[in-house]
Enzyme design. Structure first.
Site, short mmCIF file in Angstrom:
data_model
loop_
_atom_site.label_atom_id
_atom_site.label_comp_id
_atom_site.label_asym_id
_atom_site.label_seq_id
_atom_site.Cartn_x
_atom_site.Cartn_y
_atom_site.Cartn_z
N ASP A 32 -18.00 -75.23 25.66
CA ASP A 32 -17.87 -76.44 24.77
C ASP A 32 -16.20 -76.23 24.38
O ASP A 32 -15.37 -77.33 24.25
CB ASP A 32 -18.54 -76.20 23.31
N GLY A 261 -22.16 -74.50 34.28
CA GLY A 261 -21.85 -75.29 32.82
C GLY A 261 -21.29 -76.59 32.95
O GLY A 261 -21.84 -77.45 33.94
N GLU A 262 -20.36 -76.98 32.35
CA GLU A 262 -19.54 -78.25 32.39
C GLU A 262 -18.15 -78.19 32.86
O GLU A 262 -17.74 -78.86 33.66
CB GLU A 262 -19.73 -78.97 30.98
O1 TRH Z 1 -19.39 -70.85 29.93
P1 TRH Z 1 -20.11 -72.08 30.42
O2 TRH Z 1 -21.65 -71.73 30.81
O3 TRH Z 1 -20.19 -73.15 29.49
C1 TRH Z 1 -21.22 -73.97 28.62
C2 TRH Z 1 -21.71 -73.62 27.45
O4 TRH Z 1 -22.99 -72.66 27.81
C3 TRH Z 1 -22.40 -74.80 26.59
O5 TRH Z 1 -23.04 -74.28 25.70
C4 TRH Z 1 -23.06 -75.66 27.54
O6 TRH Z 1 -23.44 -76.77 26.81
C5 TRH Z 1 -22.39 -76.11 28.66
O7 TRH Z 1 -21.83 -74.87 29.63
C6 TRH Z 1 -23.03 -77.05 29.46
O8 TRH Z 1 -19.28 -72.98 31.38
P2 TRH Z 1 -18.19 -73.79 31.60
O9 TRH Z 1 -18.46 -75.13 31.09
O10 TRH Z 1 -17.76 -73.94 33.09
O11 TRH Z 1 -17.27 -73.14 30.69
C7 TRH Z 1 -16.32 -72.10 31.14
C8 TRH Z 1 -14.90 -72.36 30.54
O12 TRH Z 1 -14.38 -71.01 30.89
C9 TRH Z 1 -14.09 -73.23 31.50
O13 TRH Z 1 -13.25 -74.08 30.29
C10 TRH Z 1 -13.38 -72.45 32.25
C11 TRH Z 1 -13.05 -71.29 31.64
N1 TRH Z 1 -12.64 -69.99 32.40
C12 TRH Z 1 -11.40 -69.46 32.24
O14 TRH Z 1 -10.60 -70.15 31.50
N2 TRH Z 1 -11.14 -68.34 32.83
C13 TRH Z 1 -12.01 -67.67 33.56
O15 TRH Z 1 -11.75 -66.67 34.16
C14 TRH Z 1 -13.39 -68.15 33.96
C15 TRH Z 1 -14.51 -67.77 34.53
C16 TRH Z 1 -13.57 -69.42 32.83
#
Ligand code: TRH
Length: 368
Positions: A32, A261-262
């Site tokens: 999020d 996730g998203e």
């Molecule tokens: O972390 P996620 O699983 O996020 C979400 C949340 O769980 C949320 O509650 C749910 O509603 C949603 O998924 C569907 O996965 P996501 O969306 O990929 O987010 C991870 C973020 O972290 C993304 O902006 C990329 C960032 N990131 C970094 O900046 N550096 C890193 O090394 C990694 C691995 C990720």
């Protein structure tokens, strides 16, 4: 980043630059906040004064270590003292503070109040995008909330894609970038990034993957769980938390990206490389139809064998179907998957991006 200087220009409202307030509650994980940060940063770089209000700013220390001109990141609680801007974005149904809503209603020119929803390829998105909800009671009585749904076609709110993203991805020298960090594959090895939830079926995946792979493991439970499961001809490196910008570069450097996730899911599509999505699990099973809707849209133009195999692999990786030879086959035809990933990306990139659509939706200049 949580310490964005108080004197940041984004704190001061100026008549020539619209001010946007983006509210985010961190439920779990990073998605999020990751989405909100990308939106706020993109708006700031397009000349908007963006304020990101969140109940947990701590992940910004690694997601966005450098300050961004025009972007202020502020604790949620401080919003009680703030004067609302021209546009207020309530993300993922986070429920704005009553005091802030009351201040919105009291503003001489009413702010645009937009509820940014989760991304899905399901058909309800097209039906729901743009719906309004007039407020008849409570602190926001007289205001109107409007719903904005991201999506994969022109009948939705689109996807976040900052200017120049595709060119930057294509110009990136992945080999050199990995080598500088000590993460380069050996000659003949292919490389994948893995960002996954703790329940990912790692052992079955490694069996299906076969030898000749370097796995770059993003922070999370698989960093501990996966190394003891490695099969002959596979090796793994645990990565530190990267900034969002460097995480993008990682995706641009790999032969295959496992995302979740998203936000990482969207970024992997912009990388234009084969991508395997671990969808966010929901107790009521809502993730199943959501995955199928995405597969149906994203694989519609793919050759039939790829469509069948990639679908089988995606369902198996998400625990929605058993591992079959067909699922493993998908991992043997990555060049075909790569060609399709680029074609899918080209179709998406031909559309207006989410920020431009949101600006138009808000009725402010700069939109598409
Ligand atoms: O972390 P996620 O699983 O996020 C979400 C949340 O769980 C949320 O509650 C749910 O509603 C949603 O998924 C569907 O996965 P996501 O969306 O990929 O987010 C991870 C973020 O972290 C993304 O902006 C990329 C960032 N990131 C970094 O900046 N550096 C890193 O090394 C990694 C691995 C990720």
């Amino acid at each position: 980043m949580p310490d964005t200087p108080a004197e940041s220009p984004a704190d001061m409202q100026t008549p020539d630059r619209p001010t946007w307030d983006i509210f985010c509650r961190v439920i779990d994980n990073y998605g999020d906040l990751g989405v909100c940060l990308r939106l706020a940063r993109d708006l700031a770089r397009r000349g908007v004064q963006a304020r990101l209000w969140s109940d947990d700013l701590s992940p910004l220390a690694w997601m966005q270590p450098e300050p961004v001109d025009g972007l202020a990141c502020r604790p949620w609680a401080d919003s009680v003292r703030a004067e609302p801007g021209d546009v207020v974005v309530e993300t993922f149904g986070c429920e704005l503070p009553d005091s802030f809503v009351a201040a919105m209603a009291a503003r001489s020119s009413t702010p645009a109040w937009i509820n940014l929803e989760y991304l899905s390829a399901e058909s309800y998105v097209e039906r729901s995008h743009g719906l309004t909800s007039p407020q008849f009671s409570g602190p926001g009585a007289g205001l109107e909330k409007r719903f904005f749904y991201p999506g994969f076609n022109d009948r939705t709110g689109g996807l976040l894609r900052e200017p120049g993203l595709i060119d930057a991805a294509d110009a990136h020298d992945g080999g050199a970038w990995l080598a500088v960090r000590g993460w380069a594959p050996a000659p003949g090895e292919r490389v994948l990034s893995l960002f996954a939830y703790p329940h990912a079926p790692l052992a079955a995946f490694l069996d299906a993957l076969g030898p000749g792979w370097l796995l770059l493991l993003c922070p999370g439970a698989p960093q501990q769980a996966l190394p003891p499961l490695l099969r002959p001809g596979q090796r793994a490196i645990a990565l530190p938390r990267l900034s969002q910008a460097d995480y993008d570069r990682l995706l641009w450097s790999c032969d295959l990206n496992l995302v979740r996730g998203e936000d990482s899911f969207v970024r992997a599509q912009w990388a234009g490389r084969p991508m395997l999505w671990q969808i966010y699990f929901q107790d009521d099973g809502a993730h199943g139809p959501k995955l199928e809707a995405f597969l149906a849209q994203s694989m519609a133009g793919a050759p039939a064998p790829l469509r069948a195999r990639w679908g089988a692999l995606s369902r198996a990786w998400n625990g929605l179907a058993p591992w079959t030879p067909e699922a493993a086959e998908a991992l043997r035809e990555l060049p075909v998957a790569a060609a399709h990933a680029r074609a899918w990306r080209a179709g998406l990139a031909a559309q207006a991006d989410l920020t431009a659509r949101l600006q138009a939706f808000a009725g402010l200049p700069g939109g598409a």
